[in-house]
Design an enzyme around this catalytic site. Structure first.
Site, short mmCIF file in Angstrom:
data_model
loop_
_atom_site.label_atom_id
_atom_site.label_comp_id
_atom_site.label_asym_id
_atom_site.label_seq_id
_atom_site.Cartn_x
_atom_site.Cartn_y
_atom_site.Cartn_z
N LYS A 254 7.16 -34.85 15.47
CA LYS A 254 6.75 -35.88 16.43
C LYS A 254 5.75 -35.29 17.42
O LYS A 254 6.05 -34.33 18.12
CB LYS A 254 7.97 -36.42 17.18
CG LYS A 254 7.63 -37.37 18.32
CD LYS A 254 8.88 -37.71 19.13
CE LYS A 254 8.53 -38.45 20.41
NZ LYS A 254 9.71 -38.69 21.27
N ASP A 259 4.18 -38.98 27.07
CA ASP A 259 4.98 -40.20 26.93
C ASP A 259 5.25 -40.82 28.29
O ASP A 259 6.14 -40.37 29.02
CB ASP A 259 6.30 -39.88 26.22
CG ASP A 259 7.14 -41.14 26.02
OD1 ASP A 259 6.58 -42.24 26.09
OD2 ASP A 259 8.36 -41.00 25.80
N LYS A 266 8.52 -45.29 32.27
CA LYS A 266 9.55 -44.38 32.77
C LYS A 266 9.49 -44.30 34.31
O LYS A 266 8.44 -44.58 34.89
CB LYS A 266 9.31 -42.97 32.22
CG LYS A 266 9.55 -42.80 30.73
CD LYS A 266 9.22 -41.38 30.32
CE LYS A 266 9.47 -41.18 28.82
NZ LYS A 266 10.90 -41.22 28.48
N ASP A 277 6.90 -33.91 25.03
CA ASP A 277 7.31 -34.84 23.98
C ASP A 277 6.59 -34.58 22.66
O ASP A 277 6.86 -35.25 21.66
CB ASP A 277 7.07 -36.29 24.43
CG ASP A 277 8.08 -37.25 23.85
OD1 ASP A 277 9.15 -36.80 23.41
OD2 ASP A 277 7.81 -38.46 23.83
N ASP A 336 9.59 -47.38 25.04
CA ASP A 336 9.89 -45.97 25.30
C ASP A 336 10.71 -45.35 24.16
O ASP A 336 10.99 -44.16 24.17
CB ASP A 336 10.64 -45.82 26.62
CG ASP A 336 10.71 -44.38 27.10
OD1 ASP A 336 9.84 -43.59 26.70
OD2 ASP A 336 11.64 -44.04 27.86
N GLU A 338 9.55 -44.77 21.26
CA GLU A 338 8.32 -44.73 20.45
C GLU A 338 8.32 -43.65 19.39
O GLU A 338 7.62 -43.75 18.38
CB GLU A 338 7.10 -44.55 21.36
CG GLU A 338 6.76 -43.12 21.76
CD GLU A 338 7.86 -42.39 22.52
OE1 GLU A 338 7.97 -41.16 22.36
OE2 GLU A 338 8.62 -43.04 23.27
N ARG A 340 10.51 -42.73 17.15
CA ARG A 340 10.95 -43.22 15.83
C ARG A 340 9.91 -44.13 15.19
O ARG A 340 9.86 -44.25 13.97
CB ARG A 340 12.30 -43.92 15.98
CG ARG A 340 12.27 -45.18 16.81
CD ARG A 340 13.63 -45.56 17.36
NE ARG A 340 14.02 -44.71 18.47
CZ ARG A 340 15.18 -44.81 19.12
NH1 ARG A 340 16.06 -45.73 18.76
NH2 ARG A 340 15.46 -44.00 20.11
#
Length: 562
Positions: A254, A259, A266, A277, A336, A338, A340
């Site tokens: 990933k 993010d 967030k 991230d 959020d 995201e 996956r």
């Protein structure tokens, strides 16, 4: 950093620091030899009781009589693998402060295993990040590590040190990627670094742009990245170390380089840590670095979907429905969640390689941090045998993972009235339901998922990337590479026509197969790296960013992933 093995008496070797082991309050064999040359000086110091028995505790002595080294470091060893690693790191830190050369003579463990751990510790404990500082650290630091061994062990230790250096350098490469600010480490920068790995180690690289990604039908991946002005990338890096036609192991990382949470924004506190991230991508690229330097005889492919998750007028919204590369539709209930959404398309893309196994790595859920803290990585798999391989690799390297459930009952929460599934299933078991989501796109091969949200970086005074799970992944691939020759021999034996084969030929074929199988089954000590591994070389400096954009004021501590 230079890391070598040398057969020499410890008291005669000139170094800035000579590190010696103490176990249960008693000097090790090398330390006893030094103590004899020093007229009992070390034993007298121990009698004072100043050295704590806890592993990694140390006393630094200056100008010890009869000893060529400038300083002697007595280090408590403990009894476990973790204790040994703590002791090795303590020795490196002490020597890093002193500068120059560290000579180590530790006992009590298998020689090659200990040498590899010392090499890894040398890179890990001496790591520093000052790329974005105007004033660099000008302290001399550690320049050389010499592991003192007997003459008969010198060759084996040299090989083990080379393997340890390959892992240590790769871990630090991964740390550098994670620690770079998000205005430096963009999807384009990750693609550039993949190119550097490909160039250095003779790998093949493909970088797909947004138009290519859209053409593949990766609607889920595109939805996440479209709110950012930074172009998304799909990085595919191939190491063809195995036999032609052998199924590859595919690592999927990933790569969300920042993010914000998207429209489901967030909280501002700790949002700066969302630069980490992309550590799934960072650890996968770093593992490819280790694979290349070790020249592993295995086919390995890294697939890295990378983009930013940003709020904008064209960003995806809660309630949007997107179509994945697999043709399944997803209702985006929270932007959020995201990770996956980009991984599911990458997992579908991995099918084209007809993989032996696929392992995805992601800072996926804050729920995993709640479940396992910052100690163990969460591990999910659709095959218990694959999970066992990864668990064993983590135990070997001290980079531990815990096998989590992936039961059908958890799938229920992903139901949607408007799509084939939602991208979240509520707070309970959040790490598990995230893995359940990914499992729907990994049905055509053996698959495992590593949730590294709790282990990829540290917060607080020690803030920074950890480099995990690079050691786990590298050991997993080494073990697969070591097992491959035995499988090949066994297959040849099984395929040999029984009627035509002469008895002598049969025996000759069966013998190597049995030998190879025995070698693979042998537990405990780590597989030694092949002689083809080059001796420890200087760590490649992190590539400098083209320009230094204005760095924004640092935000406050860690935002949790949803």
């Amino acid at each position: 950093m230079e890391i070598i093995a040398k057969a020499v008496s410890p008291e005669k070797h000139k170094a800035a620091v000579l590190a010696l082991s103490v176990a249960d309050g008693k000097l090790g064999a090398a330390a006893q030899a030094v103590d004899k040359a020093a007229g009992g000086h070390l034993a007298a110091i121990l009698k004072l009781g100043d050295l704590d028995a806890k592993a990694g505790s140390a006393i630094l002595l200056h100008k010890v009589p009869g000893v060529a080294a400038e300083r002697v470091l007595l280090v408590s060893m403990g009894s476990s693998d973790k204790d040994f690693r703590d002791a090795a790191r303590a020795a490196v830190k002490a020597a890093h402060t002193a500068g120059g050369e560290l000579a180590i003579a530790f006992e009590g463990r298998a020689t090659a295993w200990a040498a590899e751990e010392i090499a890894v510790a040398a890179y890990d404990a001496s790591y520093k990040f000052d790329t974005t500082k105007s004033k660099k650290d000008e302290k001399p630091g550690l320049k050389k590590v010499t592991v003192l061994v007997g003459k008969s062990d010198e060759a084996a230790v040299t090989t083990a040190l080379a393997a340890g250096a390959a892992i240590g350098e790769a871990v630090n490469f991964g740390k550098d990627l994670g620690n770079l600010p998000p205005n430096f480490c963009t999807p384009t920068y990750l693609a550039t670094q993949a190119g550097e790995i490909a160039k250095r180690f003779g790998m093949k690289l493909d970088v797909l742009e947004r138009a290519d990604i859209e053409k593949l039908g990766m609607g889920s991946f595109v939805a996440v990245g479209k709110g950012s002005s930074e172009p998304m990338k799909l990085i595919v890096l191939k190491h063809d170390g195995g036999a032609k036609g052998d199924k590859p192991v595919v690592l999927v990382g990933k790569g969300i380089t920042f993010d914000s949470g998207g429209i489901s924004l967030k909280p501002g506190e700790g949002m700066d840590e969302m630069k980490y991230d992309m550590m799934g991508a960072g650890s996968v690229l770093a593992t490819m670095h280790a694979v290349g330097r070790m020249k592993l005889p295995l086919n390995v492919i890294a697939v890295v979907p990378t983009c930013e998750n940003m709020p904008a007028g064209n960003a995806c919204k809660p309630g949007d429905v997107v179509t994945t590369m697999a043709g399944l539709t997803v209702e985006i209930l929270n932007t959020d969640a995201e990770g996956r959404l980009i991984l599911c398309d990458a997992l579908t893309y991995a099918e084209r390689f007809d993989p032996a196994a696929v392992v995805d790595v992601a800072t996926l859920t804050g729920a995993c941090v709640i479940a396992l803290g910052h100690i163990a990585t969460g591990l999910y798999a659709n095959k218990d045998a694959l999970a066992a391989e990864l668990i064993a690799a983590g135990e070997t390297m001290g980079d531990r993972a815990w096998h989590m459930p992936l039961w059908d009952e958890y799938q229920e929460g992903l139901k949607s009235n408007f799509a084939d599934m939602g991208n979240i299933a509520g707070r309970p078991g959040g790490s598990i339901t995230a893995a359940c989501f990914l499992s729907r796109f990994a049905k055509k091969y053996d698959w495992a998922h590593l949730d590294i949200a709790g282990t990829a970086w540290k917060s607080g005074p020690a803030k920074g990337a950890s480099g995990r799970p690079v050691p786990l992944l590298t050991q997993f691939l080494r073990a697969r590479a070591a097992a491959a020759p035995a499988k090949v021999v066994a297959a040849k034996v099984a395929a040999a026509p029984a009627a035509k084969a002469k008895p002598a030929a049969k025996a000759a074929a069966a013998k190597p197969a049995a030998k190879a199988a025995k070698a693979v089954a042998k537990p405990a000590e780590k597989p030694a790296a092949k002689a083809a591994v080059k001796p420890a070389e200087k760590a490649a400096p992190a590539a400098k960013p083209a320009a230094k954009p204005a760095v924004k004021a640092a935000a406050k501590p860690a935002a949790k992933k949803k």
